[in-house]
Motif scaffolding. Sequence first.
Motif: not given
Length: 211
Positions: A43-53
Motif C-alpha cells: 500500500m505504501a509503495e503503490s501510493i507513493h509511486y502513483a502520487h509521484e505520477h
Amino acid sequence: MLIKEVCVENFTKIPAAIRNGAKRIELNDNLAVGGTTVSRGVMAESIHYAHEHNVAVMVMIRPRGGNFVYNDQELKIMEADIFSAQELGADGIVLGCLTADNQIDAEAMEMLMGAANGMQIVFHMAFDAIPINQQNGAMEWLIDHDVKRILTHGGPLDQPIDETRLKTLIEAAAGRIVILPGGGITTDNVDALTTRLQVSEAHGTKIVGTL
C-alpha cells in the motif's frame, strides 16, 4: 476526458499501467477471488509511486474472498486497514458490506465509512448482489452517505456487461453518484462502451491493455 481506472494486483504492474494511461488505480491483492486488501508495505509503495505520477489510488478493503457478509472480527480488520490507507495517503477506499439477505449492511458501512474520515468511498460490485428491484433504494442510501461511486457490471460477472441495466442505473443516479462500469472492459471496447453509456470513467484489469 475519459478516466481509466485500472484494477491491479499488488505493486508490480502499476508502473506499466501508468505508462499506458491509467489515471486511477484500484489496488488489490488476490484478484483471482475478486480482490482483497494488500499488505501495508505494498500500500505504501503503490501510493507513493502513483502520487509521484499524479495518479490516484483507491485501496480495496476486503479481508477475504467469498461473500460480502462480514463478522465483527473481519470488520475490525477492515477498520484497521482503512486507518492504514488513511495514514499512508490513499485517495479513497473500495468496499461493500451486505447482510445475509443481500441488502446493504448499514451498521457495518457506517462504522467503516466513519474510519475513512473524508477519503473517497466507492461501493464495489457487491452492489450487483443486491436484488435488482432493491438497487435503486440501495443507491439512494449510498448517495445519502456521500459515497462517491458505485462499481458495477450491471449483472453477474460471468455474463457480458449489461449496458441496458447500466443505463437504467445511470439515469436513476442523475449525476448524484458516479456509476462506474467494470468487468470485461478492455482497451479495445472502452471508448465505444463509454460513448454509448455517456460516462467519463470506466474500470478494468485490461482497460489500458494487457500489462
